[in-house]
Write an enzyme that holds these catalytic residues in place. Structure first.
Site, short mmCIF file in Angstrom:
data_model
loop_
_atom_site.label_atom_id
_atom_site.label_comp_id
_atom_site.label_asym_id
_atom_site.label_seq_id
_atom_site.Cartn_x
_atom_site.Cartn_y
_atom_site.Cartn_z
N ASP A 158 8.35 10.89 0.13
CA ASP A 158 8.56 12.10 -0.67
C ASP A 158 10.04 12.21 -1.02
OD1 ASP A 158 8.45 14.54 -1.93
OD2 ASP A 158 8.16 15.70 -0.09
N CYS A 178 8.38 15.03 -7.23
CA CYS A 178 8.65 16.21 -8.04
C CYS A 178 9.18 15.81 -9.41
CB CYS A 178 9.64 17.14 -7.34
SG CYS A 178 11.24 16.38 -6.99
#
Length: 404
Positions: free
Chosen positions: A335, A361
């Site tokens: 991540d 993201c």
């Protein structure tokens, strides 16, 4: 006057129409709207079936919710667009699942700007395409508790404190209440410290006020965040998912992808959002570059019966895990920040890990890194979009990679 029906939304949320074979972008338009042009200038928009009523009085000037004018169904469908576009740029395709979207007033973090303009204090968010600040008294996306604290923060800032630079307040809802981090304000000033204590008295739900370097100006309780049953101290600069709903959606996706893996590496672990969720059934090695995050995980209160979580403080950009290190794990969760993890993805492509769960993201850097994994012999599975920043063009995602 030329009229044309808006056909779709582009990757940045603008409406797209076709005028005599030319692709024209129509800001603030929804699919089905009728746009009227004179000399290529938009003069009027007639609403179509996919347009929604505004849910915030600051829509338009505020730069945060530029898709608030479309229906919930249209918005959820559109969240696939930036992902699909980014994949196509790298010659990739995948099944994109229906987006999971956080509801209104669910954001548990917000950063307010305090700026003096024309002798008047403005407290709120940055305006769209400008350096001005939208003076907020309401917001349809952040929690009602945070919105209710704006007047008290406005009183905290006076001309003497905010004349020289823009002040900022980063507010986070924690287990104990509101944690506030101040920046752009001279926190060494004794007056500021006294005012910080006075601010806390006006905010009955406030538990801590600190500066951007983590120095405590006032504190009633140490702020913590509970992650999968583990209470973790919250550093002032730590990353936290924007909404609890979004965090839960991301965790559920990652847990599903990990299956029955018993040895997992969590790369860019942060405060342990995925580490602790997976440690209920597996041994997890958490790798993180932030010393503050590692320190917080060291002080976390883990429940009995949880599997081990081994912490590794490591600069993952300068020293990504090598292929030989990665081969000791059955599965990997990664991540990275918005910049992605090109070097780490290159090493993953050369490792023999069975399953990779990639959380991102930024669809652009995700697609770039996904190309490396696919070229290294992995298959890209279905992608789950998660919209934590309601009505914005920002989207997060979870995708699974397996060895072909």
């Amino acid at each position: 006057m030329t009229s044309v029906c808006v056909a779709e939304l582009g990757a940045r949320g603008d409406g797209i129409a076709d005028i005599d074979g030319r692709r024209v972008y129509v800001p603030g338009a929804a699919p089905g709207d009728i746009a009227y042009f004179e000399d290529d200038k938009l003069v009027r928009l007639d609403p179509g079936p996919e347009r929604a009523e505004m849910r915030c009085p600051h829509y338009g000037p505020c730069g945060g919710c530029n898709l608030q004018h479309v229906s919930d169904e249209t918005y959820a469908t559109w969240l696939k667009t930036p992902i699909r576009s980014a994949l196509a740029q790298h010659g990739l395709d995948a099944d994109i699942l229906p987006a999971i979207v956080s509801p209104p007033q669910s954001r548990r973090r917000a950063t307010f700007v305090a700026r003096w303009s024309g002798g008047r204090l403005q407290v709120g968010f940055s305006a769209a395409r400008s350096h001005h600040t939208v003076d907020l008294d309401a917001c349809a996306t952040i929690s009602a508790e945070i919105v209710a604290d704006i007047p008290a923060f406005r009183r905290f800032i006076d001309k003497d404190l905010a004349k020289k630079a823009d002040g900022r307040a980063h507010l986070t809802q924690t287990d104990q209440g509101l944690a506030i981090t101040l920046s752009g304000i001279d926190v060494d000033d004794v007056t500021v410290r006294l005012e910080a204590a006075a601010l806390a008295e006006r905010l009955p739900d406030c538990c801590s006020i600190s500066d951007a370097d983590g120095e405590i100006l006032w504190q009633a309780q140490l702020p913590t965040i509970t992650l999968s049953g583990v209470r973790v101290p919250l550093p002032s600069s730590a990353f936290l998912q924007a909404t609890k709903d979004g965090e839960t959606a991301l965790i559920n996706c990652v847990k599903t992808l990990m299956g029955d893996a018993k040895r997992i590496a969590d790369i860019f672990s942060g405060l342990g959002t995925f580490s602790y969720a997976l440690a209920h059934k597996a041994r997890v090695d958490a790798f993180e570059g932030s010393g503050a995050a590692i320190s917080a995980m060291q002080r976390a209160q883990r429940p009995k019966g949880m599997k081990s979580v081994t912490l590794h403080h490591r600069d993952l950009f300068r020293r990504p895990l090598a292929a030989d290190e990665l081969r000791t794990f059955e599965a990997v969760v990664i991540d990275p920040p918005r910049a992605g993890a090109k070097a780490q993805s290159t090493n993953l492509a050369n490792a023999n890990v069975d399953i990779i769960a990639a959380v991102s993201c930024n669809p652009a850097t995700f697609a770039r890194d996904a190309r490396l994994l696919v070229d290294g012999g992995y298959s890209l599975g279905a992608i789950q979009p998660v919209g934590q920043f309601l009505w914005s063009t920002h989207v997060e995602l979870v995708a699974g990679f397996s060895r072909r």
